[in-house]
Scaffold this motif. Structure first.
Motif, PDB file in Angstrom:
ATOM      1  N   ILE A  31       0.813  -1.289   0.033  1.00 29.57           N
ATOM      2  CA  ILE A  31       0.003   0.061  -0.059  1.00 29.57           C
ATOM      3  C   ILE A  31       0.960   1.090   0.160  1.00 29.57           C
ATOM      4  O   ILE A  31       0.947   2.312  -0.822  1.00 29.57           O
ATOM      5  CB  ILE A  31      -1.032   0.075   1.127  1.00 29.57           C
ATOM      6  N   LEU A  32       1.738   1.288   0.739  1.00 26.17           N
ATOM      7  CA  LEU A  32       2.784   2.502   0.986  1.00 26.17           C
ATOM      8  C   LEU A  32       3.552   2.634  -0.275  1.00 26.17           C
ATOM      9  O   LEU A  32       3.662   3.907  -0.733  1.00 26.17           O
ATOM     10  CB  LEU A  32       3.724   2.430   2.145  1.00 26.17           C
ATOM     11  N   ARG A  33       3.989   1.766  -1.115  1.00 21.26           N
ATOM     12  CA  ARG A  33       4.831   1.934  -2.214  1.00 21.26           C
ATOM     13  C   ARG A  33       4.044   2.598  -3.181  1.00 21.26           C
ATOM     14  O   ARG A  33       4.568   2.800  -4.469  1.00 21.26           O
ATOM     15  CB  ARG A  33       5.549   0.727  -2.784  1.00 21.26           C
ATOM     16  N   ARG A  34       2.705   2.532  -3.456  1.00 21.93           N
ATOM     17  CA  ARG A  34       1.914   3.240  -4.213  1.00 21.93           C
ATOM     18  C   ARG A  34       1.723   4.804  -3.996  1.00 21.93           C
ATOM     19  O   ARG A  34       1.628   5.739  -5.009  1.00 21.93           O
ATOM     20  CB  ARG A  34       0.489   2.670  -4.251  1.00 21.93           C
ATOM     21  N   LEU A  35       2.161   5.202  -2.864  1.00 20.65           N
ATOM     22  CA  LEU A  35       2.226   6.535  -2.852  1.00 20.65           C
ATOM     23  C   LEU A  35       3.430   7.063  -3.432  1.00 20.65           C
ATOM     24  O   LEU A  35       4.418   6.699  -3.331  1.00 20.65           O
ATOM     25  CB  LEU A  35       2.357   7.005  -1.439  1.00 20.65           C
ATOM     26  N   PRO A  36       2.933   8.325  -4.198  1.00 19.42           N
ATOM     27  CA  PRO A  36       4.089   8.712  -5.243  1.00 19.42           C
ATOM     28  C   PRO A  36       5.403   9.187  -4.425  1.00 19.42           C
ATOM     29  O   PRO A  36       6.307   9.290  -5.242  1.00 19.42           O
ATOM     30  CB  PRO A  36       3.403   9.822  -6.089  1.00 19.42           C
ATOM     31  N   PHE A  37       5.270   9.716  -3.333  1.00 19.35           N
ATOM     32  CA  PHE A  37       6.435  10.342  -2.764  1.00 19.35           C
ATOM     33  C   PHE A  37       7.058   9.563  -1.569  1.00 19.35           C
ATOM     34  O   PHE A  37       7.904  10.201  -0.704  1.00 19.35           O
ATOM     35  CB  PHE A  37       6.180  11.895  -2.288  1.00 19.35           C
ATOM     36  N   THR A  38       6.729   8.377  -1.683  1.00 12.18           N
ATOM     37  CA  THR A  38       7.300   7.450  -0.348  1.00 12.18           C
ATOM     38  C   THR A  38       8.383   6.670  -0.935  1.00 12.18           C
ATOM     39  O   THR A  38       8.576   6.438  -2.264  1.00 12.18           O
ATOM     40  CB  THR A  38       6.247   6.544   0.374  1.00 12.18           C
ATOM     41  N   ALA A  39       9.443   6.353  -0.024  1.00 11.03           N
ATOM     42  CA  ALA A  39      10.733   5.818  -0.614  1.00 11.03           C
ATOM     43  C   ALA A  39      10.531   4.618   0.064  1.00 11.03           C
ATOM     44  O   ALA A  39      11.624   3.814   0.123  1.00 11.03           O
ATOM     45  CB  ALA A  39      12.106   6.704   0.153  1.00 11.03           C
ATOM     46  N   ILE A  40       9.358   4.208   0.299  1.00 11.76           N
ATOM     47  CA  ILE A  40       9.298   2.555   0.976  1.00 11.76           C
ATOM     48  C   ILE A  40       8.818   1.850   0.054  1.00 11.76           C
ATOM     49  O   ILE A  40       7.982   1.277  -0.038  1.00 11.76           O
ATOM     50  CB  ILE A  40       8.281   2.777   1.904  1.00 11.76           C
ATOM     51  N   SER A  41       9.604   1.423  -1.096  1.00 14.14           N
ATOM     52  CA  SER A  41       9.374   0.557  -2.251  1.00 14.14           C
ATOM     53  C   SER A  41       9.987  -0.977  -1.655  1.00 14.14           C
ATOM     54  O   SER A  41       9.226  -1.700  -1.167  1.00 14.14           O
ATOM     55  CB  SER A  41       9.905   0.721  -3.424  1.00 14.14           C
TER      56      SER A  41
END
Length: 175
Positions: A31-41
């Motif tokens: 879920i978090l990796r879908r956010l455009p400005f997160t570095a949590i891929s």
């Protein structure tokens, strides 16, 4: 796989899937990796053999901050290692933008692709561009390993039909 076959014939090398070196792929991180400005891929692990590698050939995935950071760490720990990024098709934006759900991945790629010139040595591409994102390219052709393709025997032959096979090469010149 064909590129790997060519490399394997000419270099002593190992082949790894990206999933071998990353973790944090549970539901929460998906879920978090879908956010455009997160570095949590993915959390890319720097393994021992990266410290002595002469080159790393990386086939393009979504270029987010974690990929950029991974390349940057490798360059810092092993400055002589050449990083080759393969971008088979360019421009590739339409390949990412396939639905509303992929917009965050597109934004991540758009933001981070221009950072690559700090750590990627060369881009291998089938396109006809001399550089991509400010990085020199190596133009290559996409080939087949004919030894892995079996000849098909036509058992359903009809004398009133004409079967034609065309093998050709198409090339589009960049303006």
């Amino acid at each position: 796989d064909c590129q790997y076959g060519v490399f394997k014939k000419n270099f002593e090398m190992d082949y790894f899937l990206a999933s071998t070196f990353c973790n944090k792929n549970n539901f929460f991180h998906k879920i978090l990796r879908r956010l455009p400005f997160t570095a949590i891929s993915y959390k890319w692990k720097i393994e021992e053999f990266f410290l002595t590698a002469d080159f790393i050939y990386f086939r393009k995935d979504i270029i987010d901050y974690s990929v950029y950071s991974f390349f940057k760490k490798i360059k810092k720990l092993n400055p002589r290692c050449k990083i080759i990024l393969e971008i088979p098709t360019f421009p590739y934006d339409r390949e990412i933008l396939t639905s509303f759900k992929t917009i965050p991945f597109y934004l991540k790629d758009l933001i981070n692709r221009h950072r690559l010139k700090k750590c990627v040595d060369v881009i291998a591409t089938i396109s006809n561009y001399d550089s991509l994102f400010g990085i020199k390219t190596i133009k290559m052709i996409n080939g087949l390993d004919f030894s892995k393709i079996s000849i098909r025997k036509c058992e359903d032959y009809h004398s009133d039909e004409i079967n034609i096979i065309s093998v050709t090469s198409f090339s589009v010149k960049s303006p």
